[in-house]
Write a protein that holds these residues in place. Structure first.
Motif, PDB file in Angstrom:
ATOM      1  N   CYS A  75       0.855  -1.190   0.000  1.00 29.77           N
ATOM      2  CA  CYS A  75       0.000   0.000   0.000  1.00 29.77           C
ATOM      3  C   CYS A  75       0.890   1.239   0.000  1.00 29.77           C
ATOM      4  O   CYS A  75       1.887   1.306   0.728  1.00 29.77           O
TER       5      CYS A  75
ATOM      6  N   HIS B 231       0.338   4.042   1.170  1.00 33.41           N
ATOM      7  CA  HIS B 231       0.267   4.891   2.359  1.00 33.41           C
ATOM      8  C   HIS B 231       1.456   4.574   3.263  1.00 33.41           C
ATOM      9  O   HIS B 231       2.453   5.291   3.218  1.00 33.41           O
ATOM     10  N   LEU B 232       1.424   3.470   4.016  1.00 33.25           N
ATOM     11  CA  LEU B 232       2.548   3.169   4.896  1.00 33.25           C
ATOM     12  C   LEU B 232       3.096   1.762   4.698  1.00 33.25           C
ATOM     13  O   LEU B 232       3.814   1.244   5.546  1.00 33.25           O
TER      14      LEU B 232
ATOM     15  N   CYS C  79      -4.782  -2.122   6.911  1.00 31.67           N
ATOM     16  CA  CYS C  79      -4.288  -1.297   8.023  1.00 31.67           C
ATOM     17  C   CYS C  79      -5.150  -0.060   8.261  1.00 31.67           C
ATOM     18  O   CYS C  79      -5.793   0.063   9.297  1.00 31.67           O
TER      19      CYS C  79
ATOM     20  N   PRO D  50      -6.380   6.769   3.081  1.00 32.43           N
ATOM     21  CA  PRO D  50      -5.457   7.894   3.036  1.00 32.43           C
ATOM     22  C   PRO D  50      -4.402   7.865   1.925  1.00 32.43           C
ATOM     23  O   PRO D  50      -3.734   8.865   1.706  1.00 32.43           O
TER      24      PRO D  50
HETATM   25  S1  FES Z   1      -0.767   1.347   5.098  1.00 33.57           S
HETATM   26 FE1  FES Z   1      -2.436   1.098   3.745  1.00 33.57          FE
HETATM   27  S2  FES Z   1      -3.831   2.559   4.392  1.00 33.57           S
HETATM   28 FE2  FES Z   1      -2.158   2.857   5.713  1.00 33.57          FE
END
Ligand code: FES
Ligand SMILES: Cc1cc2nc3c(=O)[nH]c(=O)nc-3n(C[C@H](O)[C@H](O)[C@H](O)COP(=O)(O)OP(=O)(O)OC[C@H]3O[C@@H](n4cnc5c(N)ncnc54)[C@H](O)[C@@H]3O)c2cc1C
Length: 499
Positions: free
Chosen positions: A452, A454-455, A472, A487
Motif C-alpha cells: 500500500c 500509504h505506509l 491497516c 489515506p
Molecule cells: S498502510 Fe495502507 S492505508 Fe495505511
C-alpha cells in the motif's frame, strides 16, 4: 448485479473538469462529500473565496454509498457517551447532530433541492431480551441529552422485538441529489469545483500551498481537509481511527411490512432497514455486515445480507453497494486543526457511520475554526483533545491489529498464480517481492506492487468489489492500481506479471 449505489444511479451528475491552472483563494476545501461541500458553502456564504478539489467526483466517497439517514440517534450511543465523556458532551453531541438534520431541511428549502427529504422517526431495536437493559439505558441517556426518546415494545416490522428506542423528528433523503444541489449552488456563487484532482500534499504557511497530482497548486489562507480520513499523516488520524466497511443491498418493494420508520438493530452483526420512495416506486434497503476494511470477504458479506433480506422481507436484492467509515478511538468525531502546529489547516473525520447530519453540522464548526470564532461544540470535537481514559482500550487494540498486519502479512505463505480464477485476484510472492495479481476475464494477468502506498501494509483482494483493500488504515485501489479511497494518494506501482 449492479454495484453502483441507488443514489449515484438515479442522479444526473454534471461532470466537472480537473484543475487546469494555479489558483489563489481564501480557503481551499479538499473533498466533495457532504462535509466538504457543506463547509465550502458555509465559508462562501460568509464572504470567503473558495476552491474545492475532489480526487474523483462529487459523492464518490462515503457520502454517495450509504443508507442516507439523517439522525441524531446513532444506535446505542448516548449511555456510553455520557459515561465516557460526561453529560455536557452527550448534550453537545445530540445538539450538533439534530442541528445537522434541521440544517438539511433549511438548505434543501433555500436551494430548492429535490432530494426526497422526509421526516421519519429513527429507531434502534433489540431482538433479544438480553439487550433490553441497554435499550432502556439509551432511552434515559438520549432523553437527558435532550432528544425526544421513547421506549417502544412493538414495531411495524415483520418480526418480534424485545425493546426499542425511538426518536421522533429525524429524516431520510437522497444524498447525491442533495450534494449535486449544493455543488450547483457553489458554482453559482463562483466557487471553482474541480473533479479528478487529487491533492497530494499541503504545505502549511501563509499562504498554505495545496499540491495536486495534476501538477497545479492552490495557494490558500486556510485549508479544510474533508477527505474522510485525512490523507495528511500529521495529526496521526490513521492511528486514532480505524476503518469499518459495511454493505447495503436493495430491491424494489411493493409490500407493507418494512415499517414507517428507519431502523437499526443492536445485535452483532447489526442490520439497518429503511424504505425509500423514488419516482413511482418504493425501494427496500437493508444494511449491515460490518468488518474492518481489508479483513473479510465482501462477497460472503453481501450474500449473508441478501439472505437476511430474503428471509425477513421475502425480497431478492437487485442492487448492492458498500462503503466504509472511520471509527474514532474515543467514540467522538475529530473536527478542528490538523495538529498543534499548523494553525490554518483543518480536518473533519471519524464520523462512525453517522456523518450525514454530522457532516453538515461539522461544516459550521469548520467555518468557525477558519474564521477564528469560538463555537459551543468546539471542545467536544477538538482534534487536539487527549481523553486517554475514553480512548485507551480501542487505541491499543486497533494499533496492535495494524502492527500484526504490517509484520504478519509479509510472512504468510502466498497463493499460487494458477489458483487465480478469471475475474479474481490474489497476492503472490514472498516478503518484499509480494505482488497483487489480477486475472482478467480473458485470462490475462495484471500485476501491481502489493505494498500500500500509504505506509506499506500488504493489500488484500476484495472479491465482492474487485478491488485491492489495505487492512491497516483502509486505503482501496482499483485493479489498475488507481486510488479509490485514501489515506493513500498514489496508485499501486505496476509490476511485471508472473510468467
Ligand atoms: S498502510 Fe495502507 S492505508 Fe495505511
Ligand atoms: C454502509 C454505510 C452506511 C452509512 N449510512 C449512513 C447513514 O444512514 N447516515 C449517516 O449519517 N451516515 C451514514 N454513513 C456514514 C456517512 O456516509 C459518512 O460518515 C459521510 O458520508 C462522510 O462524509 P465525508 O464528506 O466526510 O466523506 P466522503 O463522503 O468520503 O468524502 C470525501 C471525499 O474526498 C475525496 N478525496 C479523498 N482523498 C482526496 C484527496 N487526496 N484529494 C482530493 N479529494 C480527495 C473523496 O473522493 C471523497 O469524495 C454510512 C456509512 C457506511 C459505511
Amino acid at each position: 448485479m449492479s454495484q453502483s449505489s441507488l443514489w449515484l444511479d438515479t442522479t444526473e451528475r454534471q461532470p466537472r473538469a480537473p484543475l487546469a491552472r494555479d489558483v489563489g483563494v481564501d480557503v481551499c476545501v479538499i473533498g466533495a462529500g457532504i462535509t466538504g461541500l457543506s463547509a465550502a458553502l458555509e465559508l462562501r456564504r460568509s464572504g470567503a473565496s473558495v476552491a474545492v478539489l475532489e480526487g474523483r467526483f462529487v459523492g464518490a466517497g462515503a457520502s454517495g454509498y450509504n443508507t442516507a439517514k439523517l439522525s441524531a440517534l446513532h444506535g446505542l450511543t448516548y449511555a456510553q457517551l455520557e459515561r465516557r465523556h460526561g453529560l455536557d458532551a452527550a448534550r453537545a453531541y445530540a445538539e450538533a447532530n439534530q442541528h445537522g438534520v434541521e440544517r438539511a431541511f433549511e438548505l434543501a428549502g433555500q436551494l430548492d433541492i429535490d432530494c426526497d427529504l422526509r421526516r421519519k422517526p429513527n429507531v434502534t431495536y433489540a431482538e433479544t431480551a438480553a439487550d433490553r437493559d441497554r435499550v432502556q439505558a439509551e432511552v434515559a441517556a438520549a432523553g437527558r441529552a435532550g432528544l425526544p426518546a421513547s421506549l417502544v415494545e412493538e414495531l411495524d416490522l415483520p418480526f418480534e422485538i424485545a425493546a426499542a428506542v425511538s426518536v421522533a423528528g429525524q429524516a431520510q433523503f437522497h444524498p447525491v441529489a442533495f450534494l449535486e444541489g449544493v455543488a450547483r449552488e457553489l458554482e453559482r456563487l463562483g466557487v471553482t469545483l474541480s473533479e479528478g484532482t487529487m491533492a497530494v500534499g499541503v504545505d502549511a504557511g501563509s499562504p498554505c500551498r495545496v499540491r495536486t497530482a495534476t501538477g497545479h497548486t492552490v495557494a490558500a489562507g486556510s485549508v479544510v481537509v474533508a477527505t474522510h480520513l485525512p490523507f495528511l499523516d500529521r495529526g496521526l488520524y490513521f492511528a486514532r481511527c480505524h476503518p469499518e466497511r459495511s454493505y447495503v443491498v436493495a430491491a424494489p418493494y411493493t409490500g407493507e411490512a418494512a415499517g414507517e420508520a428507519m431502523y437499526l438493530s443492536t445485535e452483532s452483526p447489526s442490520h439497518s432497514i429503511r424504505t425509500h420512495e423514488l419516482g413511482s416506486g418504493t425501494w427496500l434497503l437493508v444494511g449491515g455486515e460490518s468488518h474492518k476494511t481489508g479483513q473479510a470477504d465482501a462477497q460472503e458479506r453481501y450474500e449473508r445480507l441478501e439472505r437476511w433480506m430474503l428471509e425477513r422481507f421475502g425480497v431478492q436484492a437487485t442492487m448492492r453497494w458498500a462503503t466504509q467509515d472511520q471509527m474514532p478511538v474515543d467514540g467522538v468525531p475529530f473536527i478542528g486543526p490538523v495538529d498543534h502546529v499548523s494553525a490554518n489547516v483543518f480536518v473533519a473525520t471519524g464520523f462512525r457511520k453517522w456523518g450525514l447530519a454530522m457532516g453538515i453540522a461539522a461544516s459550521e464548526l469548520l467555518a468557525a475554526w477558519v474564521e477564528g470564532r469560538d463555537h459551543p461544540w468546539r471542545s467536544l470535537f477538538d482534534t487536539r483533545r487527549l481523553r486517554l481514559r475514553a480512548a485507551a482500550g480501542s487505541l491499543l487494540k486497533e494499533n496492535a491489529n495494524v502492527a500484526l498486519r504490517f509484520v504478519g502479512d509479509r510472512l504468510v505463505k502466498r497463493a499460487d498464480v494458477d489458483s487465480i480464477a478469471p475475474g479474481q485476484g490474489r497476492v503472490v510472492g514472498q516478503r518484499l517481492a509480494q505482488r497483487a495479481v489480477h486475472r482478467d476475464e480473458s485470462g490475462e494477468l495484471h500485476a501491481l506492487s502489493a505494498r500500500c502506498t500509504h505506509l506499506g501494509c500488504i493489500v488484500n483482494w476484495n472479491s465482492g468489489e474487485r478491488t485491492w483493500d489495505c487492512p491497516c488504515h483502509g486505503s482501496r485501489f482499483a485493479v489498475d492500481g488507481e486510488v479509490i479511497m485514501g489515506p493513500a494518494v498514489s496508485p499501486l506501482e505496476r509490476r511485471e506479471p508472473p510468467s
